[in-house]
Design an enzyme around this catalytic site. Structure first.
Site, PDB file in Angstrom:
ATOM      1  N   HIS B 157       0.841  -1.200   0.000  1.00 44.08           N
ATOM      2  CA  HIS B 157       0.000   0.000   0.000  1.00 44.08           C
ATOM      3  C   HIS B 157       0.870   1.241   0.000  1.00 44.08           C
ATOM      4  CE1 HIS B 157       0.720  -1.376   4.131  1.00 44.08           C
ATOM      5  NE2 HIS B 157       0.656  -0.110   4.527  1.00 44.08           N
ATOM      6  N   HIS B 159       1.052   5.106   1.205  1.00 46.08           N
ATOM      7  CA  HIS B 159       0.507   6.142   2.085  1.00 46.08           C
ATOM      8  C   HIS B 159       0.563   7.466   1.343  1.00 46.08           C
ATOM      9  CE1 HIS B 159       1.014   3.871   6.010  1.00 46.08           C
ATOM     10  NE2 HIS B 159       1.894   3.221   5.256  1.00 46.08           N
TER      11      HIS B 159
END
Lengths: 217, 217
Positions: B157, B159
């Protein structure tokens, strides 16, 4: 409850083949895409694109680190018509590389949609290449936008930073220096030349493997 | 000295139009792309894709934050056939969002070439949307791979973290907590619902503006 129908196909993966019919300067940046005071624009302007699947030998003048003279030597690991990547001159770890668009784009929001997709593609390719070249399997990707986010050079760039297992103290030094404080070591030029050569070779391996994967589909 | 000829055209920017002839599950992940213990796979599995240019209203069951129950509420800001994005449940700042591939991909090197390009495209779109929704013009993009790089959830992922101007103390707290140490605040659910709605709306604005830009070419 069902979502509307959606064109869920991903865009096609572009071919890495050379097109002998096209000029290397098709789609090239206009002068307005260059900032004469920007060190990354300088790097872009002196290193022409080459085929990432078939990089020139280290001895090639196309890769001469002194092309950026009198600015610091630059160790190129990728140079496409739209992107350049090179070793960070103040690395946080061995294999710390930067990836940026060739034209001057201050922040991530300044790149075009097509450039953003190309950055995403090469971020994965460079990550795989750096892992293979350094033997370090953990790494951070960091991209800072604006002074409050510790961006130093205002030409957007992704950092790819290998993270060998560190004792806690060095790990704290990492987090402190990532955002612009503390000490970073300067690049040793002989080691850098050898490392850049290794990364260019692993980039070529990854790009060729991707091409074979696509050809199989 | 001149580089070999190179196909320098960027791949075409995909259209955001719906294709009513295609099923929403074309190209969907197979079971082997899901890890039943992964919280981000759970999020992917309970939120179906919607058109980012025309998100459902906040009241839609498609966006109900409780769909992830009994896991923490999830405030979706993007859900395409290939990607999901949502508010971080322990934000470092207001507007801290996560972007990940829908299938389970532990590290950036595990995504496909096409997924990596799609991540790049939406990283720019989400950045622009978060800037617009929060009014904060500086931000960091961070993506951690592996335990030594402080990756906590092993489903890759990005950020996107707004960086309002902070006093030095809060700034140090930021760098310390970014890599997994120190305190982070929990999300206030009422504020989160309102913020997620605002970000979905600004995502739609950016996506529609990109589409108009492409149509003009």
């Amino acid at each position: 409850m069902a979502p509307k129908d959606y064109d869920s196909s991903l865009p096609p993966v572009p071919s890495f083949d050379f097109d002998p019919g096209s000029s290397p300067n098709d789609n090239a940046s206009s002068d307005s895409d260059t900032d004469s005071t920007c060190p990354f624009c300088h790097i872009s302007s002196v290193f022409p694109p080459y085929d990432p699947a078939d990089p020139p030998p280290s001895s090639s003048p196309l890769l001469n680190p002194e092309r950026t003279s009198p600015q610091p030597a630059t160790f190129i690991i990728l140079s496409t018509p739209h992107l350049v990547a090179f070793l960070d001159i103040m690395p946080l770890s061995i294999g710390h590389v930067l990836l940026c668009p060739r034209p001057h784009r201050p922040k991530l929001t300044d790149v075009s949609p097509a450039e953003s997709a190309e950055l995403g593609r090469y971020l994965r390719i460079l990550s795989a290449a750096v892992v293979r070249a350094t033997g370090v399997g953990d790494w951070n990707v960091v991209q800072n936008n604006g002074a409050a986010a510790a961006q130093v050079v205002p030409h957007m760039h992704f950092h790819v930073i290998p993270r060998p297992e560190l004792r806690d103290q060095r790990s704290e030094r990492f987090t402190a220096t990532m955002f612009g404080r503390g000490q970073r070591d300067e690049l040793d030029e002989d080691e850098a030349a050898e490392l850049a050569e290794r990364v260019r070779r692993t980039v070529a391996e990854v790009v060729r493997a991707d091409g074979e994967e696509v050809a199989k589909l």
